[in-house]
Design an enzyme around this catalytic site. Structure first.
Site, mmCIF file in Angstrom:
data_model
loop_
_atom_site.group_PDB
_atom_site.id
_atom_site.type_symbol
_atom_site.label_atom_id
_atom_site.label_comp_id
_atom_site.label_asym_id
_atom_site.label_seq_id
_atom_site.Cartn_x
_atom_site.Cartn_y
_atom_site.Cartn_z
ATOM 1 N N HIS A 92 0.838 -1.212 0.000
ATOM 2 C CA HIS A 92 0.000 0.000 0.000
ATOM 3 C C HIS A 92 0.871 1.260 0.000
ATOM 4 C CE1 HIS A 92 -3.466 -2.507 1.193
ATOM 5 N NE2 HIS A 92 -2.767 -2.963 2.200
HETATM 6 O O1 RIB Z 1 -4.885 0.419 4.840
HETATM 7 C C1 RIB Z 1 -3.505 0.302 4.569
HETATM 8 C C2 RIB Z 1 -2.712 1.218 5.435
HETATM 9 O O2 RIB Z 1 -2.909 0.864 6.801
HETATM 10 C C3 RIB Z 1 -1.195 1.112 5.207
HETATM 11 O O3 RIB Z 1 -0.600 2.368 5.439
HETATM 12 C C4 RIB Z 1 -0.749 0.128 6.250
HETATM 13 O O4 RIB Z 1 0.608 0.348 6.669
HETATM 14 C C5 RIB Z 1 -1.681 0.446 7.379
HETATM 15 O O5 RIB Z 1 -1.125 1.556 8.070
#
Ligand code: RIB
Ligand code: CA
Length: 313
Positions: A237
């Site tokens: 992500h």
């Molecule tokens: O939903 C994904 C996010 O939430 C990413 O930044 C992961 O590291 C968690 O923080």
């Protein structure tokens, strides 16, 4: 080509760790700030310092907020990142302490120092950033851009419609999206299908020290994604908020107005992405200041990130 100057606000977090290592190889990483999120502020700060130590990255780190603007931090107990927030590999202990300044003051100082040149990547809850915007009214105008991993133009991952970073502090996310700085948003609908598979992770495990540690981390993260969501990839992500400043053609964007739902019994923490400009006020407001990711060249993006991690010696 001059390297983009970047500060990362993060909550390591497996995908945060990859984003930090990736950014340090390609960009002028001037600092990190940490925020509650994937785990407690103490754990995510220790994790971030260990990642900097692992990569031999000199950037200073300032510790930030332990709780959201309203209420207490709510890191889900069975979250994907494990008890420490970065389970799966025996990383080196931190070789440095955080700087004395609080993250909010560090953010303001760095934005002032690097005025008009600094891209602020926000890859955890936006609590520190919202407080910097409130404490220094000029903060947003000093930034070149804010690059957010957060929200979603589709499904959520904590509720049916809310993504974890925005869900963790919706008020802070609302302040960020309304601050007037240009925002680039990589939402869960794109980042959740942009991940490392078992073959990618095997490449890392067969690599030099840094790649091997990262491969161990992602092996754990992939296992947790399979157990919790039935995924066959480890979604990177947070790297999606960094890559566009290195290779611009790996994620496609659309200008879009984005609002954060704060009150909905079922929808609190949802990012409402008005891609068809259906809201009259958005039509009158003219071009949106948010560039919303709508798709990624996932295989090419992941290969690029894996190759970067393998380049560490
Ligand atoms: O939903 C994904 C996010 O939430 C990413 O930044 C992961 O590291 C968690 O923080
Ligand atoms: Ca994160």
């Amino acid at each position: 080509m001059t390297r983009t100057r970047m500060l990362i606000d993060c909550d390591p977090g497996h995908d945060d760790a990859v984003a930090i290592l990736y950014a340090a190889r390609h960009l002028d990483l001037v600092g990190l700030t940490t925020c509650h999120g994937n785990n407690t502020i103490d754990n995510v700060t220790r994790n971030a310092l260990s990642v900097l130590t692992l990569g031999g990255i000199a950037a200073p780190l300032a510790q930030g907020c332990a709780d959201p603007l309203i209420g207490r931090t709510r890191s889900p107990a069975d979250n994907a990142h494990g008890r420490t927030g970065l389970d799966g590999s025996d990383l080196p202990p931190p070789d440095r302490a955080p700087v004395a300044a609080h993250a909010v003051d560090f953010l303001i100082d760095m934005a002032r120092t690097h005025r008009d040149e600094l891209v602020l990547a926000v890859i955890g809850p936006a609590t520190n950033v919202a407080l910097a915007i409130r404490k220094e009214p000029r903060f947003a105008s000093w930034l070149r851009e804010i690059s957010v991993m957060g929200g979603s133009a589709g499904l959520g991952n904590v509720t049916p419609v809310a993504e974890f970073n925005v869900w963790s502090d919706p008020e802070a996310a609302a302040v960020l999206f309304a601050c007037g700085a240009p925002v680039r948003m990589a939402g869960y609908n794109v980042t959740s299908v942009t991940g490392a598979n078992a073959a990618d992770i095997a490449r890392l495990l067969a690599g030099p020290r840094v790649a091997r540690h990262t491969g161990e981390l992602l092996s754990y993260y992939l296992r947790r994604q399979r157990e919790r969501l039935g995924f066959d990839i480890a979604p990177l992500h947070d790297a999606c908020a960094i890559v566009p400043y290195v290779q611009a053609d790996l994620i496609e964007y659309r200008h879009c107005h984005v609002d954060v739902e704060l009150n909905g019994r079922l929808t609190r923490g949802m990012t409402v992405c008005d891609l068809r400009t259906l809201t009259p006020a958005h039509r009158e407001a003219g071009e949106a200041r948010v560039q919303l990711a709508i798709r990624s060249e996932a295989p090419r993006l992941i290969d690029h990130v894996i190759s970067t991690l393998l380049a560490y010696r």
